[in-house]
Design a protein around this motif. Structure first.
Motif, mmCIF file in Angstrom:
data_model
loop_
_atom_site.group_PDB
_atom_site.id
_atom_site.type_symbol
_atom_site.label_atom_id
_atom_site.label_comp_id
_atom_site.label_asym_id
_atom_site.label_seq_id
_atom_site.Cartn_x
_atom_site.Cartn_y
_atom_site.Cartn_z
ATOM 1 N N THR A 185 35.599 -68.720 32.788
ATOM 2 C CA THR A 185 36.599 -67.908 32.029
ATOM 3 C C THR A 185 37.054 -66.471 32.838
ATOM 4 N N SER A 186 36.062 -66.169 33.424
ATOM 5 C CA SER A 186 36.502 -64.910 34.281
ATOM 6 C C SER A 186 37.545 -65.231 35.274
ATOM 7 N N LEU A 187 37.265 -66.359 35.985
ATOM 8 C CA LEU A 187 38.282 -66.537 36.857
ATOM 9 C C LEU A 187 39.581 -67.006 36.314
ATOM 10 N N CYS A 188 39.916 -67.673 35.458
ATOM 11 C CA CYS A 188 41.028 -67.902 34.563
ATOM 12 C C CYS A 188 41.675 -66.468 34.269
ATOM 13 N N GLY A 189 40.860 -65.443 33.810
ATOM 14 C CA GLY A 189 41.358 -64.280 33.289
ATOM 15 C C GLY A 189 41.840 -63.632 34.554
ATOM 16 N N LYS A 190 41.541 -63.604 35.631
ATOM 17 C CA LYS A 190 42.111 -62.955 37.009
ATOM 18 C C LYS A 190 43.338 -63.527 37.251
ATOM 19 N N PHE A 191 43.459 -65.049 37.127
ATOM 20 C CA PHE A 191 44.692 -65.576 37.460
ATOM 21 C C PHE A 191 45.759 -65.378 36.539
ATOM 22 N N MET A 192 45.255 -64.867 35.476
ATOM 23 C CA MET A 192 46.328 -64.743 34.633
ATOM 24 C C MET A 192 46.981 -63.157 34.273
ATOM 25 N N TYR A 193 45.874 -62.264 35.417
ATOM 26 C CA TYR A 193 46.346 -60.829 35.144
ATOM 27 C C TYR A 193 46.214 -60.254 33.705
ATOM 28 N N ILE A 194 45.013 -60.501 33.221
ATOM 29 C CA ILE A 194 44.757 -60.130 31.805
ATOM 30 C C ILE A 194 43.285 -59.358 32.004
ATOM 31 N N ASN A 195 42.969 -58.635 30.759
ATOM 32 C CA ASN A 195 41.670 -58.069 30.518
ATOM 33 C C ASN A 195 40.721 -59.138 29.736
ATOM 34 N N THR A 196 39.789 -59.618 30.463
ATOM 35 C CA THR A 196 39.216 -60.893 29.897
ATOM 36 C C THR A 196 38.012 -60.325 28.741
ATOM 37 N N TYR A 197 37.785 -59.180 28.846
ATOM 38 C CA TYR A 197 36.711 -58.859 28.153
ATOM 39 C C TYR A 197 36.794 -57.775 26.888
ATOM 40 N N ASP A 198 38.094 -57.492 26.573
ATOM 41 C CA ASP A 198 38.539 -56.837 25.332
ATOM 42 C C ASP A 198 38.977 -57.882 24.418
ATOM 43 N N GLN A 199 39.328 -57.318 23.280
ATOM 44 C CA GLN A 199 39.787 -58.330 22.098
ATOM 45 C C GLN A 199 40.492 -57.786 20.992
ATOM 46 N N PRO A 200 41.547 -56.932 21.406
ATOM 47 C CA PRO A 200 42.439 -55.883 20.650
ATOM 48 C C PRO A 200 42.923 -56.811 19.374
ATOM 49 N N GLY A 201 43.041 -58.032 19.474
ATOM 50 C CA GLY A 201 43.748 -58.808 18.514
ATOM 51 C C GLY A 201 42.587 -59.075 17.372
ATOM 52 N N VAL A 202 41.340 -59.209 17.672
ATOM 53 C CA VAL A 202 40.242 -59.256 16.685
ATOM 54 C C VAL A 202 40.038 -57.593 16.083
ATOM 55 N N GLU A 203 39.962 -56.862 16.930
ATOM 56 C CA GLU A 203 39.967 -55.485 16.467
ATOM 57 C C GLU A 203 40.979 -54.923 15.309
ATOM 58 N N SER A 204 42.467 -55.558 15.515
ATOM 59 C CA SER A 204 43.496 -55.151 14.375
ATOM 60 C C SER A 204 43.055 -55.627 13.218
ATOM 61 N N GLY A 205 42.405 -56.904 13.204
ATOM 62 C CA GLY A 205 42.110 -57.427 11.749
ATOM 63 C C GLY A 205 40.870 -56.558 11.265
ATOM 64 N N LYS A 206 40.062 -56.299 12.009
ATOM 65 C CA LYS A 206 38.879 -55.573 11.447
ATOM 66 C C LYS A 206 39.469 -54.074 10.857
ATOM 67 N N ILE A 207 40.306 -53.480 11.346
ATOM 68 C CA ILE A 207 40.933 -52.296 10.970
ATOM 69 C C ILE A 207 41.592 -52.512 9.775
ATOM 70 N N ILE A 208 42.222 -53.640 9.386
ATOM 71 C CA ILE A 208 42.839 -54.008 8.313
ATOM 72 C C ILE A 208 41.923 -54.397 7.158
ATOM 73 N N LEU A 209 41.049 -54.915 7.647
ATOM 74 C CA LEU A 209 39.797 -55.462 6.508
ATOM 75 C C LEU A 209 39.187 -54.249 6.106
ATOM 76 N N LYS A 210 38.827 -53.243 6.915
ATOM 77 C CA LYS A 210 38.219 -51.928 6.551
ATOM 78 C C LYS A 210 39.197 -51.212 5.517
ATOM 79 N N LYS A 211 40.402 -50.962 5.794
ATOM 80 C CA LYS A 211 41.370 -50.416 4.768
ATOM 81 C C LYS A 211 41.354 -50.896 3.538
ATOM 82 N N LYS A 212 41.302 -52.315 3.448
ATOM 83 C CA LYS A 212 41.397 -53.243 2.336
ATOM 84 C C LYS A 212 40.399 -52.749 1.540
#
Length: 401
Positions: A371-398
């Motif tokens: 997984t870490s190797l694929c992340g390097k080849f893709m030029y992404i941050n393998t270890y964050d999850q902003p897509g998940v965090e956005s859902g958590k923020i919406i849930l909290k507001k609701k």
């Protein structure tokens, strides 16, 4: 661990390996195999309860469940491990009703310490039984609100290092503590992970070569083969499949440095069950999938098909006296041959040694590295999850509205 493949991309991987070596200084999961397990084992020996309930979700439970599911039927475990990981009220009640709460240790796991699902379930447990230092242990970051709660109540706390992400945390206290308590050899687990670590980083043998080759292939051909199927030929690997889906999806579904959406779609299926469903899609469906078949070499079980004849089914007597373990391995081999004979479906095969701690740990550490190797080849941050965090923020507001 044995390995075969039918793809062969050939590009130098020195730069990517150097990047991983540099990353190893900051990302904590790489070095978890070298930790001191004495505090975890000491606490495990002190636990008297028969039921161990893990309260958590996602990375706090999936890795632990994967190992427990793989090993529990091959070990004489005197404690039962239960996972409360969903807010489905029927699931919560059915599991709670099946155990004696007075004979239960609760392990509350949340890296952030504020996970809605985890805290919600823990609140419910507190309404049923007094949760105190005698029956509750906390696993969290050292400065989380959950840690503060534990300190106020005098509860034992085990730390999740800040530089270890939840989905990469199975070889931290997140996984090692509950597994040690129920009687699984956590030193053997770490030995299996360390074996893969050393093969990749120190010995630089075929493990390094094949992981780099596989990661590069998956990324370079991601537009053609965007779906990665793990076809595990053992029901014991069901938990591993679920863990892999989270690891792969949450790590690699990202926007890269060029603001381009990246990702590989994980699918986990079980053989031989899915030979009668998903294999049809693989064989005759669109050529948009890679397949990794995972075989178990030694099931440590000699259950046989009895040598009896069933009237009307005499033509199947060739099955008589065949061990079920031999049958499932033959079924895996037949699937592999059927796929490879087509010559247009990328397919690799991982054969793990047996049903033991070191085998499942080696497999899981290998997938973390991949997984870490694929992340390097893709030029992404393998270890964050902003897509998940956005859902958590919406849930909290609701929930607060």
């Amino acid at each position: 661990m044995q390995y075969t493949h039918n793809f062969n991309p050939t590009i130098s991987d020195e730069d990517i390996f150097s990047e991983i070596v540099r990353e190893k200084e900051d990302i904590g999961y790489y070095n978890l195999p070298f930790q001191d397990t004495a505090p975890l084992k000491e606490y495990a020996k002190s636990v008297k309860q028969s039921n161990i309930v893990v309260i958590g979700i996602g990375g706090s439970t999936l890795g632990t469940y994967a190992i427990y599911k793989y090993l529990k039927h091959s070990r004489k475990l005197d404690k039962k491990l239960i996972f409360l990981e969903t807010t489905d009220p029927i699931d919560i009640q059915s599991k709670i009703q099946s155990i004696d709460l007075q004979d239960t240790l609760f392990i509350v796991i949340s890296k952030s310490g504020t996970t809605v699902e985890t805290v919600s379930i823990f609140k419910y447990i507190n309404s049923l039984v007094v949760c105190d230092k005698t029956n509750t242990v906390i696993v969290t970051e050292n400065d989380s609100k959950l840690n503060r709660y534990a300190q106020i109540n005098g509860m034992q706390v085990f730390e999740i290092p800040k530089n270890v992400g939840g989905r990469f945390s199975v070889f931290s206290a997140v996984g090692l503590l509950p597994l040690a308590i129920v009687g699984i050899d956590i030193d053997e687990l770490l030995k299996g992970a360390k074996k893969l670590h050393d093969a990749f980083f120190i010995k630089k043998d075929d493990v390094q070569e094949r992981l780099l080759k596989k990661a590069r292939f998956l990324v370079e051909y991601k537009n053609s083969f965007n779906i990665n199927v793990v076809f595990s030929y053992s029901s014991r690997l069901e938990g591993f499949n679920k863990w892999y889906i989270q690891l792969w999806g949450e790590s690699l579904g990202k926007i890269d440095i060029n603001n381009t959406r990246q990702g590989l779609t994980p699918i986990g299926i079980i053989g031989p069950i899915d030979q009668h469903s998903f294999l049809q899609l693989i064989i005759e469906g669109r050529r948009d999938k890679t397949v990794t078949v995972i075989k178990v070499e030694n099931f440590d079980n000699d259950l046989k098909i009895p040598a009896i004849t069933l009237e009307g089914l005499e033509e199947l007597d060739y099955l008589n006296d065949l061990e079920f373990s031999s049958l499932i391995k033959s079924q895996a081999d037949a699937t592999i041959e059927a796929i490879q004979n087509l010559n247009d479906i990328p397919c690799d095969v991982i054969t793990i040694d047996g049903v033991c701690e070191s085998a499942i740990a080696s497999l899981m550490y290998e997938y973390e590295l991949l997984t870490s190797l694929c992340g390097k080849f893709m030029y992404i941050n393998t270890y964050d999850q902003p897509g998940v965090e956005s859902g958590k923020i919406i849930l909290k507001k609701k929930l607060q509205s």
